[in-house]
Design a protein around this motif. Structure first.
Motif, PDB file in Angstrom:
ATOM      1  N   ALA A 119       0.828  -1.211   0.000  1.00 55.08           N
ATOM      2  CA  ALA A 119       0.000   0.000   0.000  1.00 55.08           C
ATOM      3  C   ALA A 119       0.859   1.255   0.000  1.00 55.08           C
ATOM      4  CB  ALA A 119      -0.918   0.004   1.227  1.00 55.08           C
ATOM      5  N   THR A 120       0.458   2.211  -0.833  1.00 53.23           N
ATOM      6  CA  THR A 120       1.051   3.548  -0.806  1.00 53.23           C
ATOM      7  C   THR A 120      -0.061   4.559  -0.530  1.00 53.23           C
ATOM      8  OG1 THR A 120       0.705   4.143  -3.139  1.00 53.23           O
ATOM      9  CG2 THR A 120       2.647   2.813  -2.618  1.00 53.23           C
ATOM     10  N   ARG A 121       0.277   5.660   0.158  1.00 48.78           N
ATOM     11  CA  ARG A 121      -0.718   6.698   0.460  1.00 48.78           C
ATOM     12  C   ARG A 121      -0.236   8.051  -0.043  1.00 48.78           C
ATOM     13  NH1 ARG A 121      -3.919   6.298   6.062  1.00 48.78           N
ATOM     14  NH2 ARG A 121      -5.234   7.651   4.757  1.00 48.78           N
ATOM     15  N   THR A 122       0.331   8.045  -1.239  1.00 49.72           N
ATOM     16  CA  THR A 122       0.871   9.280  -1.801  1.00 49.72           C
ATOM     17  C   THR A 122      -0.071   9.931  -2.802  1.00 49.72           C
ATOM     18  OG1 THR A 122       2.053   7.939  -3.445  1.00 49.72           O
ATOM     19  CG2 THR A 122       3.268   8.588  -1.466  1.00 49.72           C
ATOM     20  N   GLY A 123      -1.302   9.423  -2.904  1.00 51.33           N
ATOM     21  CA  GLY A 123      -2.285  10.014  -3.789  1.00 51.33           C
ATOM     22  C   GLY A 123      -2.351   9.325  -5.141  1.00 51.33           C
ATOM     23  N   THR A 124      -3.257   9.823  -5.976  1.00 52.56           N
ATOM     24  CA  THR A 124      -3.343   9.410  -7.373  1.00 52.56           C
ATOM     25  C   THR A 124      -3.346  10.654  -8.246  1.00 52.56           C
ATOM     26  OG1 THR A 124      -5.769   9.305  -7.229  1.00 52.56           O
ATOM     27  CG2 THR A 124      -4.556   7.232  -6.961  1.00 52.56           C
ATOM     28  N   LEU A 125      -3.013  10.476  -9.530  1.00 53.25           N
ATOM     29  CA  LEU A 125      -2.884  11.584 -10.466  1.00 53.25           C
ATOM     30  C   LEU A 125      -3.830  11.395 -11.647  1.00 53.25           C
ATOM     31  CD1 LEU A 125       1.001  11.697 -10.423  1.00 53.25           C
ATOM     32  CD2 LEU A 125      -0.455  13.611  -9.737  1.00 53.25           C
ATOM     33  N   GLN A 161       7.736  16.634 -12.580  1.00 54.61           N
ATOM     34  CA  GLN A 161       8.462  15.892 -11.552  1.00 54.61           C
ATOM     35  C   GLN A 161       7.608  14.805 -10.915  1.00 54.61           C
ATOM     36  OE1 GLN A 161       9.884  18.974  -8.948  1.00 54.61           O
ATOM     37  NE2 GLN A 161      11.287  19.811 -10.492  1.00 54.61           N
ATOM     38  N   ARG A 162       6.286  15.006 -10.850  1.00 54.15           N
ATOM     39  CA  ARG A 162       5.414  13.984 -10.261  1.00 54.15           C
ATOM     40  C   ARG A 162       5.105  12.860 -11.242  1.00 54.15           C
ATOM     41  NH1 ARG A 162       2.644  15.688  -5.471  1.00 54.15           N
ATOM     42  NH2 ARG A 162       3.795  17.474  -4.665  1.00 54.15           N
ATOM     43  N   VAL A 163       5.040  13.191 -12.551  1.00 52.72           N
ATOM     44  CA  VAL A 163       4.612  12.201 -13.539  1.00 52.72           C
ATOM     45  C   VAL A 163       5.788  11.610 -14.304  1.00 52.72           C
ATOM     46  CG1 VAL A 163       3.074  11.741 -15.486  1.00 52.72           C
ATOM     47  CG2 VAL A 163       2.441  13.475 -13.777  1.00 52.72           C
ATOM     48  N   GLY A 164       6.706  12.458 -14.756  1.00 50.54           N
ATOM     49  CA  GLY A 164       7.860  11.975 -15.489  1.00 50.54           C
ATOM     50  C   GLY A 164       7.708  12.037 -16.992  1.00 50.54           C
ATOM     51  N   THR A 165       6.772  12.876 -17.477  1.00 47.15           N
ATOM     52  CA  THR A 165       6.614  13.040 -18.921  1.00 47.15           C
ATOM     53  C   THR A 165       6.297  14.493 -19.241  1.00 47.15           C
ATOM     54  OG1 THR A 165       5.325  12.401 -20.881  1.00 47.15           O
ATOM     55  CG2 THR A 165       4.170  12.388 -18.768  1.00 47.15           C
ATOM     56  N   ARG A 166       6.825  14.973 -20.373  1.00 48.79           N
ATOM     57  CA  ARG A 166       6.521  16.325 -20.836  1.00 48.79           C
ATOM     58  C   ARG A 166       5.218  16.367 -21.633  1.00 48.79           C
ATOM     59  NH1 ARG A 166       9.210  20.036 -17.879  1.00 48.79           N
ATOM     60  NH2 ARG A 166      11.463  19.600 -17.808  1.00 48.79           N
TER      61      ARG A 166
END
Length: 426
Positions: A119-125, A161-166
């Motif tokens: 489990a991660t609790r860093t949100g979703t995008l 920086q959060r996603v890693g794509t331009r």
């Protein structure tokens, strides 16, 4: 690329050792379906001291609960104001409130029962793939923030920086959300339910439900269980004509592909904080990484039965569009799960006969919605109060022309993906 579900292979949570139902038994509540909804119902009933027995047609998990993307999302698929427009002010705000808090409920269960599900609790995008998508995210952000939800509209370098794509200029970060290994979470719920006193049986498909005096008799191929209350928790995998859940959704599919584990020096800037993501395309693309660093891509539609070359072509197209820095990719495995859709894009809670509860129509939000509905069903069965359910229990008209809905959706998905492979759709 092999046809197998990654989550089963990488789940550190062991599947509980369960037997087939080979006897005639009695209980206070019978639950049909061993996915997240059924297991959450059984767990919360057992914790309340209710004698509950659950039967599952296959192993745990074998349906959509263990085959999803594993996003622990808040709310429904449609934005909060659209929910009010669809359901009305009172019911809409109730759904927004209870499902807005659903990720916290999932993570609370994970912590309370020590479920090992990455489990991660860093949100979703939520990613805007074009200008129209940026407007949609701005609208969603305003609606969530007006209700006090901790969401953040990202742009520029912060978004990159959060996603890693331009390719993505705007993204909506929902801090309430996170990710899990869904198969491990489902197995953990089963283990917790057994520990709490629930009786679980696998490889025991229900083949009919009949009235027996004041009770309901649920028959399986090798046994039966008699109880005054029954919960139908079969959702998208409901196929039997006697199960009225079947009338209230039309089935769809979601396929995924996973790479081998990627070295950190190659993929470390892709979703580096562990968020899961999906874009605003007409037929969305999902993307996340698992605990071992694999890149997992997915989209609406059926992958099973498709040529491997077709699936690989689609995955290559999406990967090269968003993450060209990875170069040529290998793909380790692919799998498909079912989704229960409704025309109104909201769930349905109903009582098809006195003493029987049913639910369907999670529309791709099964991890959180199933968990909340299970807790709400248990509370309702114990107290008669349905206030912990995201919507009241009420009658619904069956979905008309179910096969046409399903074939229309699948045809549209296939056409869209083919357009992506042919570079007609960007």
């Amino acid at each position: 690329m092999k046809n197998r579900c990654l989550w089963y292979d990488t789940s550190l949570e062991p599947a509980p050792m369960l037997e087939r139902l080979n006897e005639k038994l009695t209980a206070e509540v019978t639950v049909i379906g061993g996915g997240i909804t059924g297991l959450s119902t059984a767990l919360h009933l057992a914790e309340a001291g209710v004698d509950v027995l659950l039967i599952e047609a296959g192993e745990i998990p074998s349906g959509g609960s263990g085959r999803s993307v594993g996003l622990v999302n808040a709310g429904l698929w449609i934005p909060p104001d659209d929910i009010l427009e669809t359901l009305g002010q009172e019911d809409g705000e109730r759904a927004n409130t209870l499902l807005g808090g659903a990720p916290a409920e999932v993570f609370s269960l994970i912590e309370r029962h020590a479920i090992d599900c990455d489990a991660t609790r860093t949100g979703t995008l939520h990613l805007a793939h074009n200008t129209k998508g940026e407007g949609d995210l701005a609208r969603r952000a305003e609606q969530f923030q007006r209700r006090g939800a901790p969401v953040e509209l990202l742009g520029g370098d912060d978004c990159y920086q959060r996603v890693g794509t331009r390719r993505i200029r705007r993204a909506l970060l929902d801090h309430r959300a996170g990710t899990i290994n869904p198969a491990a979470y489902t197995r953990g719920l089963a283990r917790a339910a057994v520990k709490a006193g629930a009786r679980l049986y696998t490889n025991s498909p229900a083949c009919g439900v009949t009235r027996h005096a004041e009770d309901w008799l649920v028959m399986t191929t090798t046994g039966s269980v008699r109880a005054p209350r029954v919960v139908f928790a079969t959702n998208a995998y409901t196929e039997d004509h006697w199960n009225r859940v079947r009338d209230h959704f039309f089935p769809g599919h979601f396929f995924q592909v996973a790479s081998p584990p990627l070295p950190e020096e190659l993929a470390g800037d892709i979703l580096p904080e562990g968020q899961g993501a999906w874009d605003t395309r007409m037929v969305l693309s999902s993307m996340r990484r698992d605990a071992e660093g694999r890149l997992i891509l997915g989209s609406l539609g059926r992958g099973e039965g498709r040529p491997v070359a077709w699936i690989r072509c689609w995955a290559d197209r999406i990967q090269r569009h968003y993450f060209p820095q990875l170069g040529k990719m290998d793909w380790e495995c692919t799998w498909t799960g079912r989704i229960a859709f409704t025309p109104e894009h909201t769930l349905r809670l109903f009582e098809p006969a006195p003493g029987i509860l049913g639910v369907t129509g999670f529309n791709g939000r099964g991890v959180t919605t199933g968990t909340i509905v299970g807790k709400g069903f248990a509370h309702y069965l114990v107290t008669g109060d349905d206030s912990l359910l995201p919507l009241p229990i009420r009658s619904h008209r069956p979905v008309r022309a179910r096969p046409l809905w399903s074939s229309g959706y699948e045809s549209g998905f296939t056409l869209y993906h083919t357009g992506q492979c042919l570079r007609v759709v960007t």
